[in-house]
Structures are given as C-alpha cells and as structure tokens.
Design a protein around this motif. Structure first.
Motif, PDB file in Angstrom:
ATOM      1  N   ALA A   1       0.821  -1.210   0.000  1.00  0.00           N
ATOM      2  CA  ALA A   1       0.000   0.000   0.000  1.00  0.00           C
ATOM      3  C   ALA A   1       0.856   1.261   0.000  1.00  0.00           C
ATOM      4  O   ALA A   1       0.359   2.346  -0.301  1.00  0.00           O
ATOM      5  CB  ALA A   1      -0.899   0.008   1.225  1.00  0.00           C
ATOM      6  N   LYS A   2       2.132   1.109   0.309  1.00  0.00           N
ATOM      7  CA  LYS A   2       3.050   2.238   0.422  1.00  0.00           C
ATOM      8  C   LYS A   2       2.475   3.299   1.373  1.00  0.00           C
ATOM      9  O   LYS A   2       2.424   4.494   1.060  1.00  0.00           O
ATOM     10  CB  LYS A   2       3.361   2.843  -0.947  1.00  0.00           C
ATOM     11  N   ALA A   3       2.013   2.829   2.509  1.00  0.00           N
ATOM     12  CA  ALA A   3       1.393   3.713   3.485  1.00  0.00           C
ATOM     13  C   ALA A   3       1.637   3.160   4.884  1.00  0.00           C
ATOM     14  O   ALA A   3       1.932   1.976   5.070  1.00  0.00           O
ATOM     15  CB  ALA A   3      -0.105   3.841   3.231  1.00  0.00           C
ATOM     16  N   VAL A   4       1.520   4.056   5.863  1.00  0.00           N
ATOM     17  CA  VAL A   4       1.678   3.676   7.259  1.00  0.00           C
ATOM     18  C   VAL A   4       0.368   3.085   7.767  1.00  0.00           C
ATOM     19  O   VAL A   4      -0.704   3.640   7.551  1.00  0.00           O
ATOM     20  CB  VAL A   4       2.070   4.901   8.109  1.00  0.00           C
ATOM     21  N   VAL A   5       0.450   1.943   8.420  1.00  0.00           N
ATOM     22  CA  VAL A   5      -0.720   1.271   8.970  1.00  0.00           C
ATOM     23  C   VAL A   5      -0.957   1.788  10.387  1.00  0.00           C
ATOM     24  O   VAL A   5      -0.046   1.774  11.210  1.00  0.00           O
ATOM     25  CB  VAL A   5      -0.526  -0.257   8.997  1.00  0.00           C
ATOM     26  N   GLN A   6      -2.180   2.241  10.640  1.00  0.00           N
ATOM     27  CA  GLN A   6      -2.518   2.751  11.962  1.00  0.00           C
ATOM     28  C   GLN A   6      -3.546   1.874  12.653  1.00  0.00           C
ATOM     29  O   GLN A   6      -4.329   1.190  12.000  1.00  0.00           O
ATOM     30  CB  GLN A   6      -3.049   4.185  11.864  1.00  0.00           C
ATOM     31  N   THR A   7      -3.512   1.923  13.984  1.00  0.00           N
ATOM     32  CA  THR A   7      -4.491   1.195  14.776  1.00  0.00           C
ATOM     33  C   THR A   7      -4.719   1.949  16.078  1.00  0.00           C
ATOM     34  O   THR A   7      -3.940   2.843  16.431  1.00  0.00           O
ATOM     35  CB  THR A   7      -4.006  -0.237  15.078  1.00  0.00           C
ATOM     36  N   SER A   8      -5.792   1.606  16.784  1.00  0.00           N
ATOM     37  CA  SER A   8      -6.076   2.238  18.066  1.00  0.00           C
ATOM     38  C   SER A   8      -5.329   1.504  19.179  1.00  0.00           C
ATOM     39  O   SER A   8      -5.004   0.319  19.051  1.00  0.00           O
ATOM     40  CB  SER A   8      -7.577   2.212  18.350  1.00  0.00           C
ATOM     41  N   ILE A   9      -5.062   2.208  20.268  1.00  0.00           N
ATOM     42  CA  ILE A   9      -4.391   1.558  21.402  1.00  0.00           C
ATOM     43  C   ILE A   9      -5.376   0.691  22.194  1.00  0.00           C
ATOM     44  O   ILE A   9      -4.949  -0.046  23.084  1.00  0.00           O
ATOM     45  CB  ILE A   9      -3.729   2.600  22.328  1.00  0.00           C
ATOM     46  N   TYR A  10      -6.654   0.784  21.872  1.00  0.00           N
ATOM     47  CA  TYR A  10      -7.672  -0.027  22.536  1.00  0.00           C
ATOM     48  C   TYR A  10      -8.125  -1.140  21.590  1.00  0.00           C
ATOM     49  O   TYR A  10      -8.484  -0.864  20.434  1.00  0.00           O
ATOM     50  CB  TYR A  10      -8.866   0.827  22.954  1.00  0.00           C
ATOM     51  N   ALA A  11      -8.118  -2.383  22.063  1.00  0.00           N
ATOM     52  CA  ALA A  11      -8.382  -3.543  21.208  1.00  0.00           C
ATOM     53  C   ALA A  11      -9.763  -3.481  20.558  1.00  0.00           C
ATOM     54  O   ALA A  11      -9.887  -3.659  19.338  1.00  0.00           O
ATOM     55  CB  ALA A  11      -8.235  -4.825  22.034  1.00  0.00           C
ATOM     56  N   ASN A  12     -10.800  -3.242  21.331  1.00  0.00           N
ATOM     57  CA  ASN A  12     -12.161  -3.202  20.764  1.00  0.00           C
ATOM     58  C   ASN A  12     -12.315  -2.061  19.768  1.00  0.00           C
ATOM     59  O   ASN A  12     -12.931  -2.215  18.714  1.00  0.00           O
ATOM     60  CB  ASN A  12     -13.189  -3.057  21.887  1.00  0.00           C
ATOM     61  N   GLU A  13     -11.740  -0.913  20.108  1.00  0.00           N
ATOM     62  CA  GLU A  13     -11.848   0.249  19.212  1.00  0.00           C
ATOM     63  C   GLU A  13     -11.086  -0.001  17.921  1.00  0.00           C
ATOM     64  O   GLU A  13     -11.497   0.458  16.851  1.00  0.00           O
ATOM     65  CB  GLU A  13     -11.287   1.481  19.927  1.00  0.00           C
ATOM     66  N   ALA A  14      -9.974  -0.730  17.983  1.00  0.00           N
ATOM     67  CA  ALA A  14      -9.185  -1.015  16.780  1.00  0.00           C
ATOM     68  C   ALA A  14      -9.995  -1.832  15.772  1.00  0.00           C
ATOM     69  O   ALA A  14      -9.951  -1.575  14.563  1.00  0.00           O
ATOM     70  CB  ALA A  14      -7.912  -1.766  17.168  1.00  0.00           C
ATOM     71  N   LYS A  15     -10.742  -2.811  16.260  1.00  0.00           N
ATOM     72  CA  LYS A  15     -11.571  -3.627  15.363  1.00  0.00           C
ATOM     73  C   LYS A  15     -12.669  -2.789  14.719  1.00  0.00           C
ATOM     74  O   LYS A  15     -12.948  -2.899  13.519  1.00  0.00           O
ATOM     75  CB  LYS A  15     -12.167  -4.796  16.136  1.00  0.00           C
ATOM     76  N   LYS A  16     -13.315  -1.938  15.515  1.00  0.00           N
ATOM     77  CA  LYS A  16     -14.356  -1.064  14.967  1.00  0.00           C
ATOM     78  C   LYS A  16     -13.782  -0.107  13.930  1.00  0.00           C
ATOM     79  O   LYS A  16     -14.384   0.118  12.875  1.00  0.00           O
ATOM     80  CB  LYS A  16     -15.007  -0.264  16.101  1.00  0.00           C
ATOM     81  N   LEU A  17     -12.618   0.453  14.232  1.00  0.00           N
ATOM     82  CA  LEU A  17     -11.988   1.407  13.322  1.00  0.00           C
ATOM     83  C   LEU A  17     -11.635   0.755  12.004  1.00  0.00           C
ATOM     84  O   LEU A  17     -11.866   1.321  10.931  1.00  0.00           O
ATOM     85  CB  LEU A  17     -10.728   1.988  13.984  1.00  0.00           C
ATOM     86  N   MET A  18     -11.083  -0.465  12.041  1.00  0.00           N
ATOM     87  CA  MET A  18     -10.704  -1.145  10.813  1.00  0.00           C
ATOM     88  C   MET A  18     -11.934  -1.465   9.964  1.00  0.00           C
ATOM     89  O   MET A  18     -11.943  -1.264   8.750  1.00  0.00           O
ATOM     90  CB  MET A  18      -9.950  -2.438  11.136  1.00  0.00           C
ATOM     91  N   ALA A  19     -13.000  -1.939  10.612  1.00  0.00           N
ATOM     92  CA  ALA A  19     -14.230  -2.255   9.872  1.00  0.00           C
ATOM     93  C   ALA A  19     -14.808  -1.006   9.213  1.00  0.00           C
ATOM     94  O   ALA A  19     -15.264  -1.043   8.059  1.00  0.00           O
ATOM     95  CB  ALA A  19     -15.250  -2.884  10.820  1.00  0.00           C
ATOM     96  N   LYS A  20     -14.763   0.114   9.944  1.00  0.00           N
ATOM     97  CA  LYS A  20     -15.312   1.369   9.424  1.00  0.00           C
ATOM     98  C   LYS A  20     -14.497   1.867   8.230  1.00  0.00           C
ATOM     99  O   LYS A  20     -15.049   2.271   7.201  1.00  0.00           O
ATOM    100  CB  LYS A  20     -15.311   2.413  10.546  1.00  0.00           C
ATOM    101  N   GLN A  21     -13.177   1.843   8.349  1.00  0.00           N
ATOM    102  CA  GLN A  21     -12.315   2.308   7.263  1.00  0.00           C
ATOM    103  C   GLN A  21     -12.426   1.401   6.038  1.00  0.00           C
ATOM    104  O   GLN A  21     -12.445   1.872   4.896  1.00  0.00           O
ATOM    105  CB  GLN A  21     -10.866   2.375   7.748  1.00  0.00           C
ATOM    106  N   LYS A  22     -12.510   0.100   6.281  1.00  0.00           N
ATOM    107  CA  LYS A  22     -12.608  -0.845   5.168  1.00  0.00           C
ATOM    108  C   LYS A  22     -13.906  -0.646   4.394  1.00  0.00           C
ATOM    109  O   LYS A  22     -13.924  -0.657   3.155  1.00  0.00           O
ATOM    110  CB  LYS A  22     -12.513  -2.276   5.700  1.00  0.00           C
ATOM    111  N   LYS A  23     -15.008  -0.450   5.113  1.00  0.00           N
ATOM    112  CA  LYS A  23     -16.292  -0.213   4.464  1.00  0.00           C
ATOM    113  C   LYS A  23     -16.260   1.076   3.642  1.00  0.00           C
ATOM    114  O   LYS A  23     -16.773   1.129   2.517  1.00  0.00           O
ATOM    115  CB  LYS A  23     -17.403  -0.134   5.509  1.00  0.00           C
ATOM    116  N   SER A  24     -15.628   2.123   4.191  1.00  0.00           N
ATOM    117  CA  SER A  24     -15.537   3.399   3.482  1.00  0.00           C
ATOM    118  C   SER A  24     -14.761   3.249   2.176  1.00  0.00           C
ATOM    119  O   SER A  24     -15.161   3.778   1.137  1.00  0.00           O
ATOM    120  CB  SER A  24     -14.868   4.436   4.379  1.00  0.00           C
ATOM    121  N   LEU A  25     -13.648   2.485   2.213  1.00  0.00           N
ATOM    122  CA  LEU A  25     -12.845   2.283   1.004  1.00  0.00           C
ATOM    123  C   LEU A  25     -13.580   1.392   0.000  1.00  0.00           C
ATOM    124  O   LEU A  25     -13.485   1.615  -1.223  1.00  0.00           O
ATOM    125  CB  LEU A  25     -11.496   1.674   1.383  1.00  0.00           C
TER     126      LEU A  25
END
Length: 944
Positions: A561-585
């Motif tokens: 992807a030639k990009a920096v991968v980000q995640t949340s420091i909270y486990a539950n929030e990280a899963k929600k964030l990834m699902a939200k970003q993936k759906k948007s893309l």
C-alpha cells in the motif's frame, strides 16, 4: 528593668528599619523610571501566522536589572508568564533594544507548573500578572480555542495508562485517550488572526518586581513566503537536462510547493512587473511557462528534462533565450517569485562524480547511531603559530578526517619554499597527535609563505597520486601563516559539499539531514529510541479533568500500500476502526468503478484508474499480517506489548540519499539503494551488549583484581608487606606525645568536604587512629565539623576509639561538634578554638580550599606542631610551606592502611603499588616503541 528597656528599644528600632525598607521597596516599585519604554508588538514577517515579535528599550545599567519577564494572555486582564530574559547586572544590555520572539511551539504547561491559578509575586489584587499557566483543565479550557496545542506524552503512559474516553461534544463519535495533567507536557503556538496581549516587567537585583509596561496587543497574520535567497540554474548540454538549486528560506513550515518557471528573455520586463505586482495568471497570457513543479520535502535542489507545461521538450538551441525563476507557494496559495536568472551551460563531464556511500551500524554503542562513510582519508593544515622570537620555528596543527573504512599508518608532510620543487623539510608522522614543529631555513623570509604537500599511507592503501597540497600565506595582521585552499589533483577539495537526505520508513519523503564540507568523509546519524509520543490535543475535558488526544497510533509500514498502517491503542476500538475504514474504502471503490463507462477523455480515464489503483492498494493494507495479528489480542496491555515492539522497530529504519553540490546548480545525486525486489533498503541501528573498545580496561580490571586478591591473601598469611615510610604518618605518635607532655589539647580538622568526598573518608580513617592514641594518653581531642551529616559519624568513630583503648569514661561527645557550613565562618571558629585552647598539635586531614593558609598560619603563631594531608592540588603548596609534615595526594589514602596494618587494607595498597609499576612499564615501553615508529602498542589502549 534596664535590660527590658534595652530589649524593647532594640525591637522598636528593628520594626522602624523594616518599615522603612518596605516603603523604599514599594517606592522603587512604583517608580515609573523602572517601566520599560517603547514596548511594541509586531507581526513576524514571512511566517505562517504563528509569530509575534516583542521589542522594548532596555533600562540603563544603573537600575541594576537582572531579568526581564515577558507575560502573554488572550485577555488584557489575565497575562501568564511566557519567558524570561536574564541580564548581566554589571554590563546591562549593550544594544538600544531588547527583542523577544513568540513563535512556534513553546512549553505552556509541564509537571513543574502550579496546580491552581496563582498571582505573580509582589502583585496587588488588580494586577493582571499571573505566574505559570496552572495544571488546571478549567483554566486551560478557557484559552483552548486561542492556541494550537500539542501534547508530549511519555511512551509508557500513552501505551498503558490512558483512559478510554468519549468526546465532550456528543456530535463527535470518536473514542479518545484521556490523560491526567501530570502525565503530559503541553506545547502551544499562536493561531493566525487571533489577538494576544503582552507586557514586560523588570526585576532588579533585590528581586523586586517593578510596574509592568502598558499592555500591548498583537495579531499574527499569515504572510506570503520569503523569496528564495539564492537561485541557480544550470543547463547540461550533452544530456539536455536542467539543474536547479536554491537556498531554503528561513521559515519553511508553511511551504507547500516550489514551482520553476521558464520565461523568454524578451519577456523579462513583463515578468519582473508580474513578480512585483502579482495578478492571477489567467489575466497574464504569454507570461510564465511552467517548467516543473516540486513537492516541498525540504528539498533545495532539483534536476529535470526541459519540457514546457504541455510536456513537450524545449529546443536546446534556444536555451540561451530563456530565463528561469522559482516560485514558492504556501498552503494559503500565496506565491512569491524570485528574479530571473540566465542558465549556466556546462557539459556532464563538469559535474562531480555520482556519490557512493556505505551505511553501517556504528559498533560499540547502545543502538542509536548509523554511520555513513564515503571517500578516502583527508588531511589538511588548519592552523599555524610561530613559537620562536625569530620566527624560525613554526608549530603546524593539522586535522585528519578518517572514516571507519581506512586506518592511517603514516603521514608525510613535505614543506617547500614558494616556487621551489624540492622540499627543505619532510616530516613523517607515525603517531598522529595533530601537531608538528617545523624549523624554517635560516636564510628564508617567512613572510613569503610556504607550500605543504601531504601524503598518506593507510590500510587499505591509497594511490601514490592521492596527495594534498596547501599554501600557507603569511598574514601581517596576525603575524602567522594562514592555511589557504586544500587542493587535490588540481581541484579544490571544498568546492563541492555533501548534502545528506534521510527518509524514515514511516515518512513520505526524504528530508534534509546534514550538509557537510568537501573534506568530510563520514557522518554519524543519531536515530534515537522513542521516549515520548507527540499528539495534538483534541479536547480539554472539564468533566473528567483530562486532556483528550486521538487514540490512534502507527504500527508498521505496508510495502504494497506504500502507506503507514494505523491502529487504536484499545483492542475493541481497533476492530471497529478497521471495519469502518474498510467499508468506506469499499464504497469508494464501487463508486470509482461505476464512473469508468461514463468517462471518454483518455486523460481523465487515466486519473480515474490511478485513483482506483490507490484505493485498491489501501484496501490491501488491511491484509497486513502485523495488523491482523494485533487484532487477535483481547487485552489492551498484552496487545500494546506486541504493537510497541513492531512500531518502534519500524520507526528506527532509515534510508539515505546524498547530493554532491557546489551550491550553484552543479550537482550530482546518488542512487537510492534498492534490494533485489526493487524495494528501497532501510537500515536499522543495532545495540551492542559489550563495547569492544573497552577490552583493555576489562583486562586491566581483571589483572588488578587478581593482584588485590593475591596481596590480601599474602598479608593474611603473615607476610611482612613493605610500605614506603611516610614521615607525616610516622610523626603522628610524636605529635600526640608532645601534646600529652605539655598538657594541651589536640585539634583535628577533617576539612570542608562531605561524606561523598574520598579525602573526607580517608580523613575519618586517620581520625580513628588519632582518637585511639589520645584516649590511651588521656589527651583532649577537639574535632570541629563543617558538615552536620558527618558530625555523628565522627562522634561514633571517636567513641569507638575510646572503647577500644579501654577508656570509655574519657570520651566526651561535646568535643566532636558541628561548627558551621559557611567557609570563612568555619575558619574563624577553628582559629578561635586554636587560640583559646592553645592547641599543641593540629591535624588538617581532608578536602581544603582557600581557607587552608588562614588556619595553618594561625597554628604557626601559637607554636603548634602541624600535620596536614589533602588531595587538593591547589592547597598542597600552602600546607608544605606552613606545616611541619604534609601527606601529599594519595599518601592521605594510604595513611589508614599504614596506621591500622589490617591485611585487607595492606593488600589493597600493595596491589595498587604493583599496578602503578605495570602502568609505568607500559608508558615507558610505548614511548620507546613510538620513538622507533612502532605504534601498535599505543593503538591498543583506548584514547579515553
């Protein structure tokens, strides 16, 4: 009755004096002559709207000002301490004005800030001045909208000690990390187009706060960028390429891009008019032709094929009819153009060779440094001085720049008279101590100057033609020979400089790291371990009394992807964030693909396909194995252990580029190092468990330890270990005996050191033996102590000595007492004791300073026998001249072992003596071998 009246009168006088002093201080504070004049607040030019400059006329030095304090606020009635400017009270301020620039991020609140709002010292109820901004969220929330805040959070606190918090604004669904004020340091910068208020207060040498200057306001404004100070254009004729180089402006933080323009020479007048009176380009047809656009990336050089704005190559034969300029544009769209310059025409053979360099981990460090090396060793003369009155002896200082790829074995310096072809002196340097002494010919006038030729013998070997030459030109003003240009193979070594650019794996572009002279051939780049996390402040939450920051953190870099991968420091929030970003893309990709049938223009179709490819690559990022593994953790703490390990490894990887340039557009860029998959190679510094350069120290420590163990065992077995007689120690018994015969006391002064001083500890060892002898002879021993912490230790030592001597009844703890910790008050007290008690013997053992001579002279006047011992080099001469016996330096340390005869102490002392002989042996052997040009031995030992 009369005594009570005197006491009352004294109290009355004291009260009147105190009242008078208070009135005087108040009067001086109210004196308007202490208020700074001409206080102004103006906008900083060329900046991004985050800077204001303060200026005022300094008060005359007769006012005895020691400090100016600057205060800032968002309202005129609440100004907080911003910074201080210390002033030398003796000289005052040399100039007519004092300046203070409030720009960029400055510390607003840290752990040292008060917990609540406090008025500044010596201020009345109506004063607008406060001290530091407090660690109070309510106060910070009131000014939050007026500043841009950045938090510095200790890494461990951000990873493991935050509170998962919702935003105070209900419309904001983001989950934030909450931190207490004690966990963060807050930086703040000014906001553009916001009004701020300032004042200045002068403090005199009595620390009195005078009236503040009239409060002034200022509004920082976003300005157009500063024009490029220097711009050069070069045309490489045989490759049909243009090269551009420029100096970076002072303020670079707001710059968005550079734009280079090619303009017909005939249009120069029109272009100059356009540059001085810019108007939209749509209203100026036929003016600048865009030759190229460059992202900012902290670049200061660029090369490109000559094309016009439509991508068509320009005619090389008409280059001399073109002029070039550079425009700098900020994020607000303001563009500033340089003046037009004519291109310099060269051939590619005139360019410097393409630079090549090696990147290696620096050995023997803790893993923070990568070393870049290039080129061969460089040696040059940097200074000369005549060391004889007739100017026939010349001290020549030289420098050698050697990287880790080479090791110099020998240097040869050939000295020539001007215009001579045969050297009058050749000096060989087998041990490079960076200085040589040259004797000039008797018949030669040094004002004519000299020529130096430097040859190098190294491993690996360099060519015999690799020679440096330098002229030493006589300077009539300094009466010395000044080194001229350093030449090699007919070229100036410093004509080209080396510019190093660095890119970390998680950054987007190469940024300027270091600019080095042409005589340099290595660079140590410090890649520090991350200690703090920097996060913009999102909210000041009054409800929870916390600072809220975004909980996202970068975890790794995805190559696909030639990009920096980000995640949340909270486990539950990280899963929600990834699902939200993936759906948007996914939604975006569907929309882009739906547009393809509707697009007919090839150029628009290519742009659309490029967006689809980028979106697809970003979707691939969610398949990153590290990200996927991080989402398998259920606990926040265990997950952050995994995230931090990968994150910190990723952030400490660097790639480098090098440009060799003369600063005027003639430059060559290095290639970016790639691996077999055509991916950029990143280097990581590695920490070492053991510093191999310290191996000689390890060996020496082991040898010394074995010597100590052997000598202690030998002493315990009853062997008589000979110790050199020390007169001062041998006379201790006689000195105590003399005092006993005369019936006078003994004074023992342990010096002005504390228990952390080695000399004081050695002194206490001697005190125990002296106390034991005085107890046996029933002689009074007086021990005045300078350090109150040392007093109980000394009392216990003297008490134990009396018990060992079998005379506990003769111990009086009042004879070992605390005197004072003020240097010359201590001297006065000790001298008074000497005179009143008429001491027969005085011992001075320990750490002494300027008071030494005062005490020993007093002892001389009353006829005392005096024995001194100290390791203070500055006081030993005074002790030698005024005392009967003196223990010099380490003799003080040996005294305890000499007196006690305890095997542990004797063995250690004897081992030290033998080890000194070993050191002396290597010093002599190294000197002899070096004189014979054999340098391996001195190179074995570390320099530090």
């Amino acid at each position: 009755m009369k005594c009570k009246r005197k006491r009352s009168l004294f109290i009355l006088v004291a009260l009147i004096s105190l009242l008078g002093f208070t009135i005087a201080v108040k009067a001086s504070s109210d004196d308007s002559s202490y208020v700074v004049k001409n206080f102004k607040v103006v906008d900083v030019p060329y900046d991004d709207g985050t800077g204001l400059q303060l200026s005022w006329n300094p008060l005359p030095k007769e006012k005895r000002i020691i400090e100016y304090r600057v205060y800032r606020g968002v309202t005129p009635d609440s100004l907080f301490l911003l910074g201080t400017i210390p002033i030398n009270v003796k000289t005052g301020v040399a100039g007519d004005s004092v300046y203070y620039t409030d720009k960029d991020l400055n510390v607003l609140v840290d752990i040292s800030a008060p917990g609540r709002l406090k008025k500044e010292k010596q201020q009345g109820a109506k004063s607008p001045l406060y001290g530091d901004v407090p660690r109070d969220v309510k106060v910070l929330n009131s000014i939050f909208s007026k500043y841009s805040f950045l938090s510095i959070i200790p890494k461990k606190d951000f990873y493991y000690r935050t509170t998962k918090t919702n935003a105070p604004d209900k419309a904001d669904s983001t989950t934030y990390a909450g931190l207490k004020m004690r966990q963060v340091t807050l930086l703040a910068s000014l906001n553009p187009n916001t009004k701020y208020y300032y004042t200045v207060v002068a403090l005199d040498e009595r620390r009195a706060f005078h009236k503040h200057a009239p409060v002034q306001s200022g509004i920082p404004v976003e300005n157009a960028p500063e024009p490029v100070p220097k711009f050069s254009s070069v045309y490489v004729k045989d490759t049909n390429k243009m090269q551009f180089e420029w100096e970076l402006p002072l303020f670079k933080g707001d710059l968005a891009q550079y734009q280079i323009y090619a303009v017909p020479a005939s249009s120069q007048a029109a272009f100059d008019d356009f540059r001085l009176h810019p108007i939209p380009q749509t209203q100026s047809p036929g003016l600048p032709i865009a030759a190229g656009q460059i992202d900012i990336a902290s670049s200061d050089s660029y090369n490109m094929a000559i094309v016009d704005m439509n991508g068509r190559s320009l005619n090389p034969d008409t280059i001399d009819q073109l002029r070039f300029a550079i425009g700098i544009m900020d994020y607000a769209g303001n563009e500033v153009l340089s003046s037009l310059v004519a291109p310099k025409v060269i051939l590619s053979s005139q360019l410097p060779p393409r630079p090549t360099f090696l990147v290696k981990d620096k050995p023997n460090d803790k893993g923070e440094i990568l070393t870049l090396t290039w080129n061969k060793p460089v040696v040059y003369v940097n200074q000369t001085n005549f060391i004889s009155a007739d100017r026939k002896k010349l001290m020549v200082n030289y420098m050698e720049n050697v990287n880790s790829e080479f090791k110099i074995k020998k240097l040869a310096f050939d000295f020539y008279k001007i215009n001579d072809t045969k050297p009058f002196k050749t000096h060989h340097e087998y041990y490079q101590d960076n200085k040589i002494i040259v004797t000039l010919p008797k018949d030669y006038n040094p004002e004519l100057g000299l020529n130096v030729r430097i040859r190098i013998t190294s491993v690996p070997a360099v060519s015999d033609k690799y020679v440096f030459t330098q002229n030493l030109v006589f300077n009539k003003q300094t009466k010395s020979m000044i080194p001229d240009k350093l030449m090699s193979d007919g070229k100036d070594v410093n004509e080209f400089s080396y510019v190093i650019y660095k890119k970390l794996r998680n950054s987007q572009s190469y940024t300027l790291s270091k600019k080095l002279n042409g005589n340099q051939n290595s660079f140590d780049d410090n890649i520090r371990f991350e200690k703090d996390i920097y996060k913009p402040v999102a909210y000041m939450d009054k409800k929870t009394n916390q600072v809220l920051v975004n909980s996202d953190i970068d975890i790794t870099y995805d190559k696909k992807a030639k990009a920096v991968v980000q995640t949340s420091i909270y486990a539950n929030e990280a899963k929600k964030l990834m699902a939200k970003q993936k759906k948007s893309l996914d939604d975006k990709l569907i929309q882009l693909r739906a547009q393809i049938p509707q697009v007919n223009d090839p150029q628009q179709l290519a742009q659309l396909q490029d967006q689809i490819n980028k979106t697809t690559a970003r979707l691939e990022m969610f398949n990153n194995p590290i990200l996927k593994q991080s989402l398998t953790f259920t606990g926040d703490r265990s997950r952050m252990h995994f995230v931090s390990a990968n994150r910190e490894s990723n952030k400490r990887q660097a790639s480098y580029r090098m440009i060799v340039s003369n600063g005027e557009g003639i430059f060559t860029e290095s290639d970016i190092t790639k691996d077999k998959d055509d991916e950029t190679v990143y280097y990581t510094p590695v920490g070492n468990w053991f510093d191999k350069s310290k191996i000689p120290m390890l060996i020496a420590s082991i040898v010394f330890g074995l010597l100590v163990a052997f000598m202690i065992r030998k002493a315990k077995l009853g062997h008589d270990l000979f110790i050199r007689p020390i007169a001062g120690i041998q006379e201790i018994d006689n000195a105590i005996g003399r005092a006993t015969e005369m019936g006078k006391p003994i004074l023992y002064c342990p010096g002005l050191g504390g228990l952390s001083d080695v000399a004081t500890i050695a002194s206490l060892g001697i005190l125990g033996q002296v106390a034991k002898k005085t107890a046996e002879y029933d002689t009074k021993l007086i021990v005045p102590c300078y350090d109150f912490i040392m007093m109980p230790v000394a009392q216990e030592i003297v008490r134990e000595a009396h018990y060992e001597a079998g005379r506990p009844d003769s111990y009086d703890k009042n004879n070992v007492f605390y005197l004072t910790n003020v240097q010359f008050a201590y001297v006065a007290g000790v001298n008074g004791i000497m005179i009143r008690e008429n001491c027969a013997t005085n011992f001075y053992m320990g750490m002494f300073y300027a008071e030494a001579l005062l005490m020993t002279e007093t002892g001389n006047t009353i006829g005392s026998i005096q024995i001194a011992g100290t390791d203070a080099v500055t006081q030993i001469p005074f002790f030698i001249t005024t005392c009967d016996y003196t223990l010099i330096g380490e003799e003080l340390y040996a005294a305890s072992a000499y007196l006690v005869k305890e095997p542990m102490m004797l063995g250690t002392l004897k081992a030290q003596d033998y080890f000194k002989f070993l050191i002396l042996f290597f010093v002599i052997l190294g000197t002899v071998l070096t004189t014979s040009h054999i340098t391996f031995l001195i190179n074995v030992f570390p320099e530090k």
